[in-house]
Write an enzyme that holds these catalytic residues in place. Structure first.
Site, PDB file in Angstrom:
ATOM      1  N   ALA A  63       0.776  -1.244   0.000  1.00 45.07           N
ATOM      2  CA  ALA A  63       0.000   0.000   0.000  1.00 45.07           C
ATOM      3  C   ALA A  63       0.809   1.296   0.000  1.00 45.07           C
ATOM      4  O   ALA A  63       0.309   2.339  -0.409  1.00 45.07           O
ATOM      5  CB  ALA A  63      -0.906   0.011   1.225  1.00 45.07           C
ATOM      6  N   CYS A  69       4.104  -0.678 -12.158  1.00 40.50           N
ATOM      7  CA  CYS A  69       4.540   0.475 -12.959  1.00 40.50           C
ATOM      8  C   CYS A  69       5.751   0.027 -13.772  1.00 40.50           C
ATOM      9  O   CYS A  69       6.749   0.721 -13.853  1.00 40.50           O
ATOM     10  CB  CYS A  69       4.822   1.697 -12.094  1.00 40.50           C
ATOM     11  SG  CYS A  69       5.974   1.405 -10.755  1.00 40.50           S
TER      12      CYS A  69
HETATM   13  C1  LIG Z   1       4.560   0.079  -6.112  1.00 43.48           C
HETATM   14  S1  LIG Z   1       4.737   0.354  -4.435  1.00 43.48           S
HETATM   15  C2  LIG Z   1       3.081   0.599  -3.931  1.00 43.48           C
HETATM   16  C3  LIG Z   1       2.533   1.972  -4.234  1.00 43.48           C
HETATM   17  C4  LIG Z   1       1.192   2.223  -3.560  1.00 43.48           C
HETATM   18  N1  LIG Z   1       0.208   1.234  -3.909  1.00 43.48           N
HETATM   19  C5  LIG Z   1       0.629   3.594  -3.878  1.00 43.48           C
HETATM   20  O1  LIG Z   1      -0.187   3.727  -4.762  1.00 43.48           O
HETATM   21  O2  LIG Z   1       1.025   4.563  -3.209  1.00 43.48           O
HETATM   22  C6  LIG Z   1       5.078  -1.248  -3.856  1.00 43.48           C
HETATM   23  C7  LIG Z   1       5.135  -1.375  -2.343  1.00 43.48           C
HETATM   24  O3  LIG Z   1       5.278  -2.764  -2.042  1.00 43.48           O
HETATM   25  C8  LIG Z   1       5.990  -2.875  -0.821  1.00 43.48           C
HETATM   26  N2  LIG Z   1       6.467  -4.274  -0.721  1.00 43.48           N
HETATM   27  C9  LIG Z   1       7.554  -4.831  -1.266  1.00 43.48           C
HETATM   28  N3  LIG Z   1       7.613  -6.139  -0.969  1.00 43.48           N
HETATM   29  C10 LIG Z   1       6.522  -6.415  -0.211  1.00 43.48           C
HETATM   30  C11 LIG Z   1       6.021  -7.585   0.422  1.00 43.48           C
HETATM   31  N4  LIG Z   1       6.656  -8.749   0.313  1.00 43.48           N
HETATM   32  N5  LIG Z   1       4.890  -7.479   1.121  1.00 43.48           N
HETATM   33  C12 LIG Z   1       4.238  -6.292   1.250  1.00 43.48           C
HETATM   34  N6  LIG Z   1       4.670  -5.155   0.674  1.00 43.48           N
HETATM   35  C13 LIG Z   1       5.795  -5.220  -0.052  1.00 43.48           C
HETATM   36  C14 LIG Z   1       7.051  -1.806  -0.932  1.00 43.48           C
HETATM   37  O4  LIG Z   1       7.526  -1.429   0.346  1.00 43.48           O
HETATM   38  C15 LIG Z   1       6.300  -0.684  -1.652  1.00 43.48           C
HETATM   39  O5  LIG Z   1       5.820   0.250  -0.737  1.00 43.48           O
END
Ligand SMILES: C[S@@+](CC[C@H](N)C(=O)[O-])C[C@H]1O[C@@H](n2cnc3c(N)ncnc32)[C@H](O)[C@@H]1O
Length: 464
Positions: free
Chosen positions: A279, A399
């Site tokens: 998130a 993205c």
């Molecule tokens: C693309 S960003 C999300 C952007 C967000 N949805 C927004 O619109 O603001 C991906 C997110 O996934 C998190 N992430 C990475 N690996 C993860 C995992 N195994 N479980 C949960 N979150 C994870 C990262 O910390 C990052 O904040």
């Protein structure tokens, strides 16, 4: 040389403030290139200096990272002996100068002068003569030439010719060529352009038309709407958010137009309990609440510090998701046992669709990261699918511009489970225009200036 392209700004600073800006820009560049820190996390280093100097430091650091591969190719023929890695700072001072020479209106003599002064003020005074010589040679060589011709000339001589022309690492160029044989050039060129500042207007408070009037009256800037996407407002000039009306009152957030499709595709309805499994920083979480107040969102992220930003962003807008710091794959550790109506998986990815806004991605991301990301995305998808109610929908989002993270991922998933069906995306998705036909879902390219690159696929869980 007649400078004719991409001219961001004229420099009207005095010597001291130029040196302050250059010092901060150099620090930012070293933190990105030596320590692997992200550019967006370093921008705070510009916060305590004068606005004009901060803007100049940002312009230099973004500019050098945006054209890093190209600037290196331009510099290379003028360096007799390659610099040692401990002298990356000296190389970066020269790259900042070449960036200014090629892409800004600062007079060439002033650029060389301030680069040499910066070296003299450092602990590496020995390099001042060399930097002066290299930059003056460079200027002599390009004198009277069109910058585009200078780049072509260097590109022809270099083995890494495409890297120099398109200013991307070769592995990214190769992958885009393979995935998008007709559009790769256009994508790479678009990635090197500066993205506009795009707002998501909070329609619970104000309509975009009304907000444009507020902007014109109070911030001397206007914005352009996109038909069919009522919350999108693309500003004609970027501004500090705090200078725009209504930020603290939650009237708007900063979010790319393509990113605003996620909540519109998922279409929250009253009573939904939605899982937002990756998130942070919460842009899409907040947008879902803006579309429908009567929902419950469980917002999860593996990073506590990033989840803190979800909290801050939602608080400013007056929303309260349930926040959980956890690995989305480790469902046994955090799931309450209640199935979700809808799930948003905005998974970690190569971020190759947002290079316009994050040019450091080109230097930070490695080719070998991609397989690991694909594996992580699969695990998140498989584990979270089990948490969706029969009849519920899951939106998979990245993205990224690579098929391996996008349509190939969804094709793979559809072969793994027998209760998933692809759902047609709402027509609104086609409003952004720059898309490519893919076997499933939709792939947005960052090419028409209005949107970053995104991939979306909507899946429904069948009642078996
Ligand atoms: C693309 S960003 C999300 C952007 C967000 N949805 C927004 O619109 O603001 C991906 C997110 O996934 C998190 N992430 C990475 N690996 C993860 C995992 N195994 N479980 C949960 N979150 C994870 C990262 O910390 C990052 O904040």
């Amino acid at each position: 040389m007649t400078k004719i392209f991409h001219k961001p700004m004229t420099n009207t600073q005095n010597d001291t403030s130029i040196l302050t800006s250059r010092k901060i820009a150099l620090k930012i560049l070293l933190c990105v290139l030596k320590e692997g820190q992200s550019l967006s996390s370093l921008i705070q280093l510009t916060e305590n200096i004068e606005a004009r100097d901060a803007a100049f430091a940002r312009m230099l650091s973004f500019g050098v990272l945006r054209f890093y591969q190209q600037l290196q190719a331009l510099l290379k023929p003028f360096i007799k002996k390659p610099l040692k890695s401990k002298d990356l700072d000296i190389q970066l001072i020269m790259l900042m100068a070449i960036y200014q020479i090629m892409y800004t209106r600062v007079p060439d003599f002033a650029v060389v002068d301030s680069a040499v002064k910066q070296v003299r003020k450092s602990r590496k005074k020995w390099a001042a003569k060399m930097v002066n010589g290299v930059l003056r040679n460079y200027l002599r060589h390009i004198d009277g030439k069109d910058p585009d011709d200078v780049i072509k000339e260097i590109a022809l001589k270099e083995i890494e010719g495409e890297e120099a022309v398109f200013s991307h690492p070769q592995w990214i160029i190769n992958k885009l060529k393979k995935d998008w044989p007709e559009s790769w050039r256009e994508i790479l060129t678009a990635n090197n352009k500066q993205a506009p500042m795009t707002l998501r207007i909070n329609l619970q408070h104000i309509r975009a038309d009304e907000y444009i009037t507020e902007l014109e009256k109070n911030a001397e800037v206007s914005g352009d709407k996109i038909t069919g996407l009522p919350s999108v407002l693309i500003l004609q000039q970027a501004r500090d958010v705090k200078q725009l009306p209504g930020f603290s009152k939650g009237w708007f957030s900063v979010q790319d137009a393509g990113a605003q499709l996620a909540a519109l595709i998922l279409q929250p309805v009253e009573g939904d309990h939605i899982l937002d499994a990756c998130a942070a920083p919460g842009g899409k979480t907040a947008h879902m609440f803006e579309l429908q107040k009567g929902i419950q969102i469980t917002a999860l992220d593996i990073s506590a510090s990033r989840l803190q930003r979800v909290d801050e962003n939602c608080q400013r807008l007056g929303f309260s998701p349930s926040l959980i710091v956890a690995d989305a794959r480790a469902v046994d550790e955090w799931w309450s046992g209640e199935l979700f109506d809808k799930i948003l998986l905005d998974v970690p990815c190569s971020a190759t669709g947002v290079i316009r806004r994050h040019p450091d991605i080109k230097s930070l991301r490695r080719e070998e990261d991609i397989d690991a990301l694909v594996e992580l995305q699969r695990e998140i998808l498989v584990k979270n699918w089990a948490l969706l109610k029969p009849g519920g929908t899951l939106l998979y989002a990245t993205c990224s511009l690579f098929k391996a993270e996008n349509e190939q991922q969804i094709m793979w998933f559809l072969q793994q489970v027998d209760d998933a069906a692809l759902v047609d995306l709402p027509e609104i998705v086609t409003e952004l225009g720059s898309q490519s036909k893919v076997s499933c879902g939709v792939q947005l390219f960052p090419v028409d200036g209005r949107s970053d690159g995104f991939y979306y696929a909507l899946l429904k869980k069948e009642h078996l």
